[in-house]
Write an enzyme that holds these catalytic residues in place. Structure first.
Site, PDB file in Angstrom:
ATOM      1  N   SER A 175       0.838  -1.204   0.000  1.00 16.09           N
ATOM      2  CA  SER A 175       0.000   0.000   0.000  1.00 16.09           C
ATOM      3  C   SER A 175       0.874   1.257   0.000  1.00 16.09           C
ATOM      4  O   SER A 175       1.613   1.488  -0.947  1.00 16.09           O
ATOM      5  CB  SER A 175      -0.973  -0.042   1.184  1.00 16.09           C
ATOM      6  OG  SER A 175      -1.993   0.931   1.047  1.00 16.09           O
ATOM      7  N   ASP A 303     -10.225  -3.044  -5.705  1.00  8.04           N
ATOM      8  CA  ASP A 303      -9.639  -2.407  -4.524  1.00  8.04           C
ATOM      9  C   ASP A 303     -10.461  -1.174  -4.139  1.00  8.04           C
ATOM     10  O   ASP A 303     -10.611  -0.249  -4.940  1.00  8.04           O
ATOM     11  CB  ASP A 303      -8.202  -1.997  -4.839  1.00  8.04           C
ATOM     12  CG  ASP A 303      -7.416  -1.502  -3.626  1.00  8.04           C
ATOM     13  OD1 ASP A 303      -8.031  -0.963  -2.678  1.00  8.04           O
ATOM     14  OD2 ASP A 303      -6.178  -1.651  -3.622  1.00  8.04           O
ATOM     15  N   HIS A 331      -8.286  -4.778  -0.924  1.00  5.29           N
ATOM     16  CA  HIS A 331      -7.068  -4.024  -0.649  1.00  5.29           C
ATOM     17  C   HIS A 331      -6.171  -4.810   0.294  1.00  5.29           C
ATOM     18  O   HIS A 331      -6.532  -5.081   1.437  1.00  5.29           O
ATOM     19  CB  HIS A 331      -7.411  -2.666  -0.023  1.00  5.29           C
ATOM     20  CG  HIS A 331      -6.202  -1.784   0.180  1.00  5.29           C
ATOM     21  ND1 HIS A 331      -5.580  -1.128  -0.852  1.00  5.29           N
ATOM     22  CD2 HIS A 331      -5.496  -1.481   1.309  1.00  5.29           C
ATOM     23  CE1 HIS A 331      -4.552  -0.441  -0.380  1.00  5.29           C
ATOM     24  NE2 HIS A 331      -4.479  -0.646   0.922  1.00  5.29           N
TER      25      HIS A 331
END
Length: 357
Positions: A175, A303, A331
């Site tokens: 991320s 996502d 995600h």
């Protein structure tokens, strides 16, 4: 030449039918083992520190219980001593992985635990590098960390390499950590020639699109932004007590979205005009064509943090990049299997990419 595009699926289970359930179950409920680490505190050039959590076949097994009371709330149970550093420094060639976590993550995060477990069982050395303030200890300075801090990524990677110079090093960013890693790889391609390969998982490649989506979408704002602010806000307010007059505490207290928080703290503290300027300058998307080492960029098309329309096509990446964009996965989740599921698909996908290079 452009990047390769892989649309093969992640076989998410029927009992996690859409993006939100996949993301939340993977982050909060998916079963993992408790992996323990040796912690090393490394001083930074600006007078702060970064904590590195090591798990390696070159080191003894970490104790099950913390030997230092200050480590009780962390995944580390002992400090790396001189003999441990010597063992790493004198080791022969072996595979190694540095993991960069996501926003407010740590070595306790489920993805960090599952990736560490998988690669450690395969004989790899794994080190989780904590961004400032994320290791369970407040950092010393008024600044913290952000998604475009290439200097910090350089320091982390070079430190890990120096500790295990014979290692066949790979890097994984999750991320926020994935965006920061990709940006650095593209900005400084000649500095990272010693890296065998890299992977960025669920990276918010277009931070403007991601930041707006997390701040403006009602579900994202009420669930994900609120979750992040639950730890971000208290950390910064404590900093304000140590650095009076430096931080606008009223704006921090009133922040209800990540845009609010980045406008109030992240942007001004780290040299940006505002959140939009921070997001624009820190996005890794424009650097993807400059990456010279084999790199997997994995983003599920569902996502909830990054709209599918913001995902790059092959023309936006170099020939060294493989864009893997399965339809499902959420995600940083990619849960597979029957109830209660597991997180093994992601580390296997990363290893498959690494070992093919």
């Amino acid at each position: 030449m452009s990047a390769h595009l892989d649309l093969s699926p992640c076989p998410t289970p029927a009992w996690l039918p859409e993006r939100q359930s996949q993301t939340l179950f993977g982050a909060l409920l998916a079963p993992t083992n408790r992996i323990r680490f040796f912690r090393e505190r490394v001083e930074t050039p600006d007078g702060d520190f970064i904590d590195f959590d090591w798990n390696s076949p070159l080191l003894p097994r970490a104790p099950k219980q913390a030997r230092d009371a200050t480590l009780i709330q962390t995944a580390a149970t002992d400090w790396l001593d001189d003999s441990g550093r010597q063992a790493l420094g004198q080791a022969q060639a072996s595979p190694a992985l540095v993991l960069l976590h996501g926003l407010e993550g740590s070595s306790k995060s489920r993805y960090a635990q599952s990736i560490t477990q998988y690669f450690r069982q395969a004989g790899w050395t794994v080190v989780v590098a904590h961004f400032r303030g994320c290791s369970g200890f407040a950092n010393r300075l008024a600044r913290a960390y952000h998604s475009g801090d290439s200097a910090e990524i350089r320091f982390i990677l070079q430190t890990a390499h120096a500790r295990l110079p014979a290692g066949h090093w790979h890097a994984v960013g999750i991320s926020l950590g994935g965006n920061a890693l990709l940006k650095y790889l593209g900005e400084s391609p000649t500095e990272v020639a010693w890296l065998k390969a890299a992977a960025a998982i669920s990276a918010p490649l277009d931070l403007v699109a991601a930041g707006n989506h997390l701040s403006d979408d009602r579900f994202n704002r009420e669930i994900y932004s609120r979750h992040f602010l639950r730890t971000l806000r208290p950390k910064v307010l404590k900093k304000a007590q140590r650095f009076p007059g430096v931080i606008d505490t009223l704006r921090i207290q009133q922040a209800r979205t990540l845009r609010d928080f980045d406008n109030a703290y992240t942007a001004p503290m780290h040299g940006f005009a505002d959140a939009l300027d921070y997001w624009t300058q820190s996005s890794s998307m424009r650097w993807l064509t400059h990456i010279h080492i084999p790199t997997l960029v994995l983003n599920a098309r569902n996502d909830p943090f990054l709209p599918q329309a913001a995902l790059p096509g092959p023309q936006l990446g170099s020939a060294q990049i493989e864009f893997h964009q399965p339809a499902q996965g959420g995600h940083v989740s990619f849960v597979t299997g029957g109830w209660p599921g597991h997180l093994g698909w992601l580390p296997r996908r990363i290893e498959r990419f690494f070992t093919a290079r």
